[in-house]
Write a protein that holds these residues in place. Structure first.
Motif, PDB file in Angstrom:
ATOM      1  N   UNK A 149      37.274  50.427  42.385  1.00 51.81           N
ATOM      2  CA  UNK A 149      38.627  50.991  42.395  1.00 51.81           C
ATOM      3  C   UNK A 149      39.514  50.311  43.439  1.00 51.81           C
ATOM      4  N   UNK A 150      39.006  50.145  44.652  1.00 51.91           N
ATOM      5  CA  UNK A 150      39.811  49.552  45.717  1.00 51.91           C
ATOM      6  C   UNK A 150      40.207  48.120  45.391  1.00 51.91           C
ATOM      7  N   UNK A 151      39.267  47.351  44.929  1.00 46.91           N
ATOM      8  CA  UNK A 151      39.549  45.943  44.650  1.00 46.91           C
ATOM      9  C   UNK A 151      40.490  45.782  43.447  1.00 46.91           C
ATOM     10  N   UNK A 152      40.321  46.606  42.437  1.00 45.70           N
ATOM     11  CA  UNK A 152      41.208  46.530  41.268  1.00 45.70           C
ATOM     12  C   UNK A 152      42.631  46.941  41.627  1.00 45.70           C
ATOM     13  N   UNK A 153      42.773  47.902  42.528  1.00 47.17           N
ATOM     14  CA  UNK A 153      44.116  48.287  42.960  1.00 47.17           C
ATOM     15  C   UNK A 153      44.772  47.163  43.758  1.00 47.17           C
ATOM     16  N   UNK A 154      43.999  46.454  44.558  1.00 49.66           N
ATOM     17  CA  UNK A 154      44.555  45.287  45.256  1.00 49.66           C
ATOM     18  C   UNK A 154      44.971  44.207  44.256  1.00 49.66           C
ATOM     19  N   UNK A 155      44.181  44.035  43.207  1.00 51.65           N
ATOM     20  CA  UNK A 155      44.538  43.071  42.163  1.00 51.65           C
ATOM     21  C   UNK A 155      45.843  43.473  41.478  1.00 51.65           C
ATOM     22  N   UNK A 156      46.010  44.775  41.213  1.00 48.38           N
ATOM     23  CA  UNK A 156      47.242  45.258  40.587  1.00 48.38           C
ATOM     24  C   UNK A 156      48.441  44.980  41.486  1.00 48.38           C
ATOM     25  N   UNK A 157      48.279  45.225  42.778  1.00 44.08           N
ATOM     26  CA  UNK A 157      49.355  44.928  43.720  1.00 44.08           C
ATOM     27  C   UNK A 157      49.673  43.439  43.723  1.00 44.08           C
ATOM     28  N   UNK A 158      48.641  42.608  43.700  1.00 41.34           N
ATOM     29  CA  UNK A 158      48.859  41.159  43.682  1.00 41.34           C
ATOM     30  C   UNK A 158      49.526  40.693  42.386  1.00 41.34           C
ATOM     31  N   UNK A 159      49.277  41.391  41.283  1.00 41.45           N
ATOM     32  CA  UNK A 159      49.932  41.024  40.027  1.00 41.45           C
ATOM     33  C   UNK A 159      51.446  41.113  40.178  1.00 41.45           C
ATOM     34  N   UNK A 160      51.917  42.056  40.993  1.00 44.79           N
ATOM     35  CA  UNK A 160      53.360  42.213  41.220  1.00 44.79           C
ATOM     36  C   UNK A 160      53.942  41.095  42.081  1.00 44.79           C
ATOM     37  N   UNK A 161      53.096  40.218  42.580  1.00 45.08           N
ATOM     38  CA  UNK A 161      53.592  39.125  43.414  1.00 45.08           C
ATOM     39  C   UNK A 161      54.219  37.995  42.605  1.00 45.08           C
ATOM     40  N   UNK A 162      54.222  38.102  41.287  1.00 42.69           N
ATOM     41  CA  UNK A 162      54.938  37.086  40.479  1.00 42.69           C
ATOM     42  C   UNK A 162      56.412  37.027  40.893  1.00 42.69           C
ATOM     43  N   UNK A 163      57.175  38.121  40.874  1.00 40.83           N
ATOM     44  CA  UNK A 163      58.558  38.037  41.327  1.00 40.83           C
ATOM     45  C   UNK A 163      58.689  37.815  42.834  1.00 40.83           C
ATOM     46  N   UNK A 164      57.699  38.268  43.598  1.00 44.15           N
ATOM     47  CA  UNK A 164      57.740  38.046  45.045  1.00 44.15           C
ATOM     48  C   UNK A 164      57.675  36.557  45.349  1.00 44.15           C
ATOM     49  N   UNK A 165      56.718  35.865  44.732  1.00 48.19           N
ATOM     50  CA  UNK A 165      56.572  34.429  44.966  1.00 48.19           C
ATOM     51  C   UNK A 165      57.769  33.653  44.441  1.00 48.19           C
ATOM     52  N   UNK A 166      58.344  34.114  43.322  1.00 44.34           N
ATOM     53  CA  UNK A 166      59.539  33.456  42.802  1.00 44.34           C
ATOM     54  C   UNK A 166      60.658  33.461  43.830  1.00 44.34           C
ATOM     55  N   UNK A 167      60.830  34.583  44.503  1.00 50.57           N
ATOM     56  CA  UNK A 167      61.879  34.688  45.521  1.00 50.57           C
ATOM     57  C   UNK A 167      61.546  33.868  46.760  1.00 50.57           C
ATOM     58  N   UNK A 168      60.279  33.861  47.153  1.00 51.01           N
ATOM     59  CA  UNK A 168      59.872  33.050  48.306  1.00 51.01           C
ATOM     60  C   UNK A 168      60.123  31.571  48.032  1.00 51.01           C
ATOM     61  N   UNK A 169      59.730  31.116  46.846  1.00 48.36           N
ATOM     62  CA  UNK A 169      59.938  29.712  46.492  1.00 48.36           C
ATOM     63  C   UNK A 169      61.417  29.346  46.520  1.00 48.36           C
ATOM     64  N   UNK A 170      62.254  30.222  45.971  1.00 43.83           N
ATOM     65  CA  UNK A 170      63.690  29.925  45.948  1.00 43.83           C
ATOM     66  C   UNK A 170      64.273  29.934  47.359  1.00 43.83           C
TER      67      UNK A 170
END
Length: 258
Positions: A149-170
């Motif tokens: 459960x803990x690791x899968x929830x961290x994976x779910x949070x990391x999945x949301x990093x698609x828009x986060x990384x897009x903004x960091x790159x820009x």
């Protein structure tokens, strides 16, 4: 045999430290990046429709709740953690619904990043939401197995990093390439390279987290694999479908009906 409980507690303590630190750090970083991007780009909140503000509110609430849950699950009130888990599941559904609405609204209002086509943006956004909600659902199904459960929830949070990384790159690339007028056309002409780099960094974040967990607990847990597959599929499916003219035409058509 007397040493087994101590070994188990040591492993559980290391697992808890990874989840607590990573969960709070990743949730806080995501919120900080969104806020920094809005400030640096001088985004006017009055330029955005109500659904965007609702999505921001729901996302902020989920990130804040994730940090609280990480603390509760690793030394706090477990009973409260379980009760709040239901709220987290409902917020995840709200994120998926509001995110889909905002994506279509952004295409209709011509507010998508200029380096992406409407079709690519539509597929990418929805693949991100599918990966996120799928991992949250998997994590909730495994809530009685805390190590999953803990690791899968961290994976779910990391999945949301698609828009986060897009903004960091820009934020990093636009000034380095001479400002928006020169940088955005260059990035638009090299979207494939931009996305390949973003995918590599995204997967590297999860791999780094898995390696940290491995070093802390002494084993590489299988729960990281679904996360890696989900994150990789975001970019793979987007690249496959997003470039199709039919998909772009569909994106424009459904946005035109908003």
């Amino acid at each position: 045999m007397a040493t087994i409980p101590g070994q188990w507690n040591t492993a559980r303590g290391a697992e808890n430290r990874v989840f607590r630190i990573a969960g709070c750090a990743l949730a806080g970083t995501a919120a900080a990046v969104f806020a920094a991007f809005a400030l640096v780009m001088a985004l006017d909140p009055f330029d955005y429709p109500v659904e965007t503000h609702l999505h921001v509110a729901v996302m902020t609430a989920w990130l804040g709740l994730f940090a609280v849950q990480a603390l509760l699950a690793t030394g706090g009130d477990i009973a409260l953690h379980r009760r709040l888990g239901m709220a987290g599941g409902l917020l995840a559904i709200c994120i998926a619904v509001s995110g889909s609405i905002v994506a279509v609204s952004a295409i209709a209002g011509e507010r998508i990043p200029p380096i992406f086509s409407p079709g690519y943006f539509l597929v990418m956004t929805h693949m991100d939401l599918v990966a996120f909600t799928g991992l949250v659902a998997f994590a909730l199904a495994q809530r009685r197995r805390s190590e999953w459960h803990k690791r899968l929830m961290l994976c779910a949070l990391l999945a949301l990093y698609e828009p986060v990384l897009g903004r960091v790159f820009l934020l990093l690339l636009v000034p380095a390439l001479g400002g928006p007028q020169s940088a955005l056309p260059l990035l638009a002409a090299n979207t494939g390279a931009f996305e390949a780099a973003r995918c590599l960094v995204h997967c590297a974040l999860l791999a780094g987290l898995a390696l940290w967990d491995w070093r802390a607990t002494g084993r590489l847990h299988r729960a990281w694999l679904p996360g890696l597959l989900a994150i990789g599929s975001i970019y793979a499916v987007s690249a496959l479908l997003g470039a199709q003219e039919a998909v772009s035409a569909f994106a424009v058509a459904i946005a035109g009906g908003v």
